[in-house]
Structure formats: structure tokens, C-alpha cells
Design a protein around this motif. Structure first.
Motif, PDB file in Angstrom:
ATOM      1  N   GLN A   1       0.830  -1.191   0.000  1.00 37.12           N
ATOM      2  CA  GLN A   1       0.000   0.000   0.000  1.00 37.12           C
ATOM      3  C   GLN A   1       0.874   1.255   0.000  1.00 37.12           C
ATOM      4  N   ILE A   2       0.214   2.390  -0.186  1.00 36.65           N
ATOM      5  CA  ILE A   2       0.907   3.680  -0.263  1.00 36.65           C
ATOM      6  C   ILE A   2       0.508   4.510   0.947  1.00 36.65           C
ATOM      7  N   LEU A   3       1.493   5.145   1.545  1.00 35.11           N
ATOM      8  CA  LEU A   3       1.247   6.029   2.676  1.00 35.11           C
ATOM      9  C   LEU A   3       1.046   7.449   2.161  1.00 35.11           C
ATOM     10  N   LEU A   4      -0.069   8.065   2.545  1.00 37.40           N
ATOM     11  CA  LEU A   4      -0.388   9.443   2.171  1.00 37.40           C
ATOM     12  C   LEU A   4      -0.470  10.271   3.449  1.00 37.40           C
ATOM     13  N   VAL A   5       0.375  11.283   3.541  1.00 33.45           N
ATOM     14  CA  VAL A   5       0.440  12.145   4.717  1.00 33.45           C
ATOM     15  C   VAL A   5       0.014  13.541   4.293  1.00 33.45           C
ATOM     16  N   GLY A   6      -0.981  14.097   5.015  1.00 28.68           N
ATOM     17  CA  GLY A   6      -1.427  15.458   4.755  1.00 28.68           C
ATOM     18  C   GLY A   6      -0.990  16.382   5.882  1.00 28.68           C
ATOM     19  N   LEU A   7      -0.174  17.373   5.557  1.00 35.94           N
ATOM     20  CA  LEU A   7       0.329  18.301   6.554  1.00 35.94           C
ATOM     21  C   LEU A   7      -0.621  19.457   6.817  1.00 35.94           C
ATOM     22  N   GLY A   8      -1.744  19.512   6.107  1.00 35.92           N
ATOM     23  CA  GLY A   8      -2.677  20.613   6.273  1.00 35.92           C
ATOM     24  C   GLY A   8      -2.311  21.788   5.376  1.00 35.92           C
ATOM     25  N   VAL A   9      -3.043  22.882   5.559  1.00 30.22           N
ATOM     26  CA  VAL A   9      -2.779  24.096   4.765  1.00 30.22           C
ATOM     27  C   VAL A   9      -1.591  24.805   5.406  1.00 30.22           C
ATOM     28  N   VAL A  10      -0.449  24.677   4.782  1.00 29.95           N
ATOM     29  CA  VAL A  10       0.812  25.158   5.326  1.00 29.95           C
ATOM     30  C   VAL A  10       1.480  26.072   4.298  1.00 29.95           C
ATOM     31  N   PRO A  11       2.570  26.733   4.655  1.00 34.61           N
ATOM     32  CA  PRO A  11       3.308  27.516   3.662  1.00 34.61           C
ATOM     33  C   PRO A  11       3.767  26.643   2.509  1.00 34.61           C
ATOM     34  N   THR A  12       3.607  27.142   1.313  1.00 32.14           N
ATOM     35  CA  THR A  12       4.025  26.374   0.145  1.00 32.14           C
ATOM     36  C   THR A  12       5.530  26.236   0.136  1.00 32.14           C
ATOM     37  N   PRO A  13       6.058  25.061  -0.255  1.00 26.50           N
ATOM     38  CA  PRO A  13       7.506  24.854  -0.218  1.00 26.50           C
ATOM     39  C   PRO A  13       8.284  25.849  -1.065  1.00 26.50           C
ATOM     40  N   VAL A  14       7.908  26.009  -2.339  1.00 16.60           N
ATOM     41  CA  VAL A  14       8.597  26.943  -3.229  1.00 16.60           C
ATOM     42  C   VAL A  14       7.530  27.720  -3.990  1.00 16.60           C
ATOM     43  N   PRO A  15       6.995  28.800  -3.448  1.00 15.26           N
ATOM     44  CA  PRO A  15       5.914  29.525  -4.112  1.00 15.26           C
ATOM     45  C   PRO A  15       6.410  30.316  -5.304  1.00 15.26           C
ATOM     46  N   ASN A  16       5.481  30.589  -6.225  1.00 11.53           N
ATOM     47  CA  ASN A  16       5.731  31.449  -7.377  1.00 11.53           C
ATOM     48  C   ASN A  16       6.901  30.966  -8.217  1.00 11.53           C
ATOM     49  N   ASP A  17       6.930  29.664  -8.480  1.00 13.54           N
ATOM     50  CA  ASP A  17       7.981  29.116  -9.308  1.00 13.54           C
ATOM     51  C   ASP A  17       7.737  29.529 -10.753  1.00 13.54           C
ATOM     52  N   PRO A  18       8.717  30.142 -11.442  1.00 12.17           N
ATOM     53  CA  PRO A  18       8.485  30.550 -12.830  1.00 12.17           C
ATOM     54  C   PRO A  18       8.282  29.391 -13.782  1.00 12.17           C
ATOM     55  N   ALA A  19       8.702  28.176 -13.376  1.00 11.81           N
ATOM     56  CA  ALA A  19       8.502  27.019 -14.247  1.00 11.81           C
ATOM     57  C   ALA A  19       7.074  26.519 -14.230  1.00 11.81           C
ATOM     58  N   LEU A  20       6.251  27.033 -13.321  1.00  9.99           N
ATOM     59  CA  LEU A  20       4.861  26.599 -13.238  1.00  9.99           C
ATOM     60  C   LEU A  20       4.078  27.124 -14.438  1.00  9.99           C
ATOM     61  N   LYS A  21       3.391  26.234 -15.139  1.00 11.62           N
ATOM     62  CA  LYS A  21       2.681  26.614 -16.352  1.00 11.62           C
ATOM     63  C   LYS A  21       1.420  27.407 -16.027  1.00 11.62           C
ATOM     64  N   VAL A  22       0.669  26.987 -15.027  1.00 17.49           N
ATOM     65  CA  VAL A  22      -0.583  27.646 -14.684  1.00 17.49           C
ATOM     66  C   VAL A  22      -0.368  28.431 -13.403  1.00 17.49           C
ATOM     67  N   PRO A  23      -0.560  29.728 -13.381  1.00 17.09           N
ATOM     68  CA  PRO A  23      -0.351  30.498 -12.154  1.00 17.09           C
ATOM     69  C   PRO A  23      -1.355  30.105 -11.094  1.00 17.09           C
ATOM     70  N   LEU A  24      -0.865  30.027  -9.867  1.00 18.40           N
ATOM     71  CA  LEU A  24      -1.727  29.645  -8.755  1.00 18.40           C
ATOM     72  C   LEU A  24      -2.403  30.870  -8.170  1.00 18.40           C
ATOM     73  N   PRO A  25      -3.679  30.767  -7.801  1.00 14.45           N
ATOM     74  CA  PRO A  25      -4.403  31.922  -7.271  1.00 14.45           C
ATOM     75  C   PRO A  25      -4.107  32.158  -5.795  1.00 14.45           C
ATOM     76  N   TRP A  26      -2.807  32.338  -5.424  1.00 14.98           N
ATOM     77  CA  TRP A  26      -2.419  32.588  -4.052  1.00 14.98           C
ATOM     78  C   TRP A  26      -1.774  33.955  -3.957  1.00 14.98           C
ATOM     79  N   PRO A  27      -1.915  34.626  -2.856  1.00 15.64           N
ATOM     80  CA  PRO A  27      -1.178  35.876  -2.680  1.00 15.64           C
ATOM     81  C   PRO A  27       0.317  35.616  -2.679  1.00 15.64           C
TER      82      PRO A  27
END
Length: 427
Positions: A361-387
Motif C-alpha cells: 500500500q501507499i502512505l499518504l500524509v497530509g500536513l494541512g494548509v501550510v506555507p508552500t515549499p517553493v511559491p511562485n515558481d516561474p517554471a509553473l505553467k498555470v499560475p496559482l491563485p495565491w497571494p
């Protein structure tokens, strides 16, 4: 024939001038302040003092003294150095030599375990035996080895030495066997770090998730069948706020620690150093904040290879914003000069938990709504609707066992490190 008394008087008259000249040559000479010339003091008369310390042989070597043994008028004698403190002192606590033998009030026994079958095949670290010690501490508890009854635990690349009760020796034996077992030499694990802007993905995935007990506040964990996990990932990838930070296939030596990290430095003006007599009258002191995430996985397979014990540690550091502070820095040009100093407003997220689950089986761990690890990455194709100032997302970590690594398995570049901290309780 001259009388003997007359001859003795002649000898004394001849030798006295020579003795006087020799004594004058040996007498110290001092400068005469009135004439500026050197004079020799009369016998029995001391030279006048100048209010300075008397010259010594040590001062002569450091003060440029002349060869006649007299210090110049502008010489200075430093104070004598204080004696060095004694290296030994009387102990405060009472110390005894002991009984000369190991205490065995609780029936402790000495055991030495051969761990060379494991240490010879681990080449990713210089101290592979430390992983065995760490897992013994996780399984038995840190206090077990630093309280009653008397015990010790020591290891090198060849053997593990243990002194404890027979019951504890049995637990140590189980851990050592899991390391030296040839069926768990090198295993492949897939670790995925995913962020989703809103945690409403749980609505459709509720039927696929089987909850697992977690002791860390705000953390959730589930077990997912591999087929259901593939369907869940396919649904999550359809969302515009889906982001997968890493999906490496790690080749991990059984029991060792592997770290996946992604950070980026951010510089800011931490402080200033004043220079009133120069332009611009200050010097900026720069600080650096490493923003990103670090995920460490320490897996250990059971003897039959059917279950996995893993310690997962995740550190997330985010720089929300820089709070400006205006400092007054007067200068020769402007008395109203002001300089901006920045104070970081940061957010941290920490996870340190131990899990056990079946290898199928696969272990899935949810840390909750936390700070994004690397926000606003320019390599991201679709911009995220976050401040952009303080991005938040639901962070998910998926850990899957790929079985024993084959000869044709890809070997990515990984970072292996050992945790030097001790473990208490379940860790």
C-alpha cells in the motif's frame, strides 16, 4: 734591606688607583639633566630615580634598551603577568573509583552483534553503523539507556556492543536482524511532494482513504491501495491548483536516511554599521533566508519484507514578507538621512513522525494548509491563485515502496544524511 712595612705601603699605593678605575668602570652611569652629559655616581650614592619602574633584563629585550643595562628615559616597564591558574582543582562532587565491575542488579548481560554484513554494503555514508544505533533508540526509547538499570550501547563498523537485560537484548536482536537481512539490502522508494490550493480534494477521495493514527497536531495520514492511488493522482492532476514539487525514485539503503530538498536563498538588509566620518556614513549588513522545504525519509523493512517502518521529517520555511524599519543615520552631508532595515516575517512547519504500513500500500500524509515549499515558481505553467506575499496550500506527501532495487533501476543523485539528534519515546 727595606723594612717589610715600607714594602707593603708601596704595594698598596701602586694598586689602589687601578682598583678605583675598575670600580668606576663597573658603576652605572646616569644622564645629568642639567648638562645633558653622562656622569658616574660616587661610591655608595644611588642614582636619582625618574619615577619609572626599574629596568630589568626582560624589559631590556622588549624596550630597545642599550647594552650598558640602563633603560632610556622614555622606556616603560609593563606590569608583571599574573600567574597562570592551576590546571587542576578540587572536585565539588564526591567521586569514587567504583566497584571495578559492571553492575548487574537487574540481570544485565553483555552481547556483541556482528553487523559487518550490513556495513560492508553501505557506501553512501562513512558511519553506516550509526543507523543501527539510531533505530535501536527509536524502538527502545532514549531513556532506556540513560536510567536504571545500568546499560550501555556502542557500535563500530564491525560489531555492536550492548549491555542490558535479556528482554532488551531480544529487542535489539530484532532490530539488528532487520539490518543484516540480505532480503532488504537496497530498496527503491517513490516519494512525491504535492500541493493543492484548497483541501476540498478530500470530498471525492474519501472512499479511497483509510485513516492512520498520527500523534502530531494538525497532521493526517491515510493508507491507499496502489490502484486507488493511481486514480487519485489522475484526478488531482486535472486541477488548476495542482503542483507536484518532486517525484524522484530514490534508491535507499535499508535503515539509512535520504533527504529531498528544494530551497532558494533570499537576501535582505539585516542591519547597518555606522561610519560617521565617511560617506554615506553607514555600511549595510546583508542577511540570507533559505526558503523552501526539506523532506527526510528513513525506512526500515521487516524481516519478511511485508511491512515498512519509516520516520518522516519535513521542514518548511517560508519568508512571508519583509517588515521595513527606517533608521536615522546622520552624515556630514545630511543630518536627516534615513536608511531602511528589513525584519523578516517568517513561517515554519515541522513534521517528525514514525509510520508503519504494508509494502503493498501507499502512505499518504497530509500536513494541512501550510506555507508552500517553493511559491511562485516561474517554471509553473498555470499560475496559482495565491497571494505572493504569503502563499498557502494543502501539502501532501506520498511514500511508496517499489521493492528491491534491480540492476537496471535508475540511480538518481540523492542526498544522504544522518540525524545527530537523539530520539525520545516513539522516535
Amino acid at each position: 734591606m727595606l723594612p717589610r712595612v715600607f714594602i707593603l705601603a708601596i704595594i698598596i699605593a701602586v694598586t689602589m688607583p687601578s682598583l678605583a678605575l675598575a670600580q668606576a668602570a663597573d658603576s652605572p652611569r646616569t644622564p645629568d639633566r642639567s648638562t645633558g652629559k653622562w656622569r658616574t655616581p660616587r661610591k655608595g650614592v644611588l642614582p636619582p630615580t625618574t619615577g619609572r619602574p626599574a629596568a630589568s633584563k626582560e624589559i631590556k629585550q622588549t624596550s630597545g634598551q642599550s647594552d650598558d643595562g640602563v633603560a632610556p628615559l622614555n622606556s616603560y616597564a609593563p606590569p608583571a603577568a599574573a600567574p597562570a591558574p592551576s590546571a587542576s582543582r578540587q572536585p565539588i562532587a564526591r567521586v569514587t573509583e567504583g566497584s571495578g565491575g559492571l553492575p548487574n542488579d537487574a540481570g544485565q548481560v553483555w552481547r556483541e552483534y556482528d553487523i559487518t554484513p550490513y556495513t560492508v554494503r553501505v557506501t553512501t555514508t562513512n558511519s553506516p553503523e550509526q543507523a543501527i544505533v539510531d533505530w535501536i533508540l527509536r524502538d527502545t526509547g532514549y531513556e532506556t539507556w540513560h536510567s536504571e538499570p545500568f546499560a550501555f550501547l556502542s557500535a563500530n563498523r564491525r560489531s555492536l556492543r550492548v549491555y542490558h537485560t535479556p528482554e532488551m537484548q531480544g529487542r535489539v536482536q530484532d532490530v539488528v536482524d532487520r539490518f543484516v537481512n540480505t532480503e532488504a539490502e537496497t530498496s527503491a522508494f517513490s516519494v512525491r511532494v504535492i500541493t493543492i490550493a484548497h483541501p476540498d480534494w478530500r470530498i471525492k477521495a474519501k472512499q479511497m482513504l483509510r485513516p492512520v493514527a498520527v500523534q502530531t497536531q494538525g497532521i493526517q495520514a491515510w493508507l491507499v491501495e496502489k490502484e486507488d492511488a493511481a486514480l487519485l493522482l489522475a484526478e488531482l492532476r486535472k486541477r488548476n491548483d495542482f503542483r507536484e514539487h518532486s517525484s524522484p525514485q530514490l534508491l535507499v539503503n535499508n535503515g539509512q536516511s535520504t533527504t529531498v530538498a528544494a530551497t532558494r536563498p533570499k537576501t535582505y538588509t539585516r542591519d547597518i554599521t555606522l561610519h560617521p566620518n565617511a560617506w554615506p556614513a553607514y555600511e549595510a549588513e546583508l542577511g540570507q533566508f533559505d526558503e523552501g522545504f526539506s523532506l527526510e525519509l528513513s525506512p526500515l523493512l521487516s524481516l519478511d519484507g511485508q511491512t515498512i517502518d519509516a520516520v518522516i521529517k519535513c521542514h518548511i520555511d517560508q519568508l512571508e514578507k519583509l517588515v521595513p524599519v527606517m533608521m536615522d543615520v546622520p552624515s556630514p552631508v545630511s543630518s536627516h538621512q534615513r536608511v531602511k532595515v528589513e525584519v523578516p516575517q517568517i513561517t515554519h512547519c515541522r513534521l517528525h513522525e514514525r509510520f508503519r504500513w504494508p509494502t503493498g500500500q501507499i502512505l499518504l500524509v497530509g500536513l494541512g494548509v501550510v506555507p508552500t515549499p517553493v511559491p511562485n515558481d516561474p517554471a509553473l505553467k498555470v499560475p496559482l491563485p495565491w497571494p505572493s506575499a504569503a502563499a498557502r496550500a494543502d501539502l501532501l506527501v506520498l511514500v511508496e515502496s517499489k521493492g528491491k532495487a534491480g540492476d537496471n533501476a535508475p540511480v538518481p543523485v540523492i542526498t544522504t544524511q544522518r540525524d545527530t539528534r537523539t530520539y525520545h519515546g516513539r522516535y
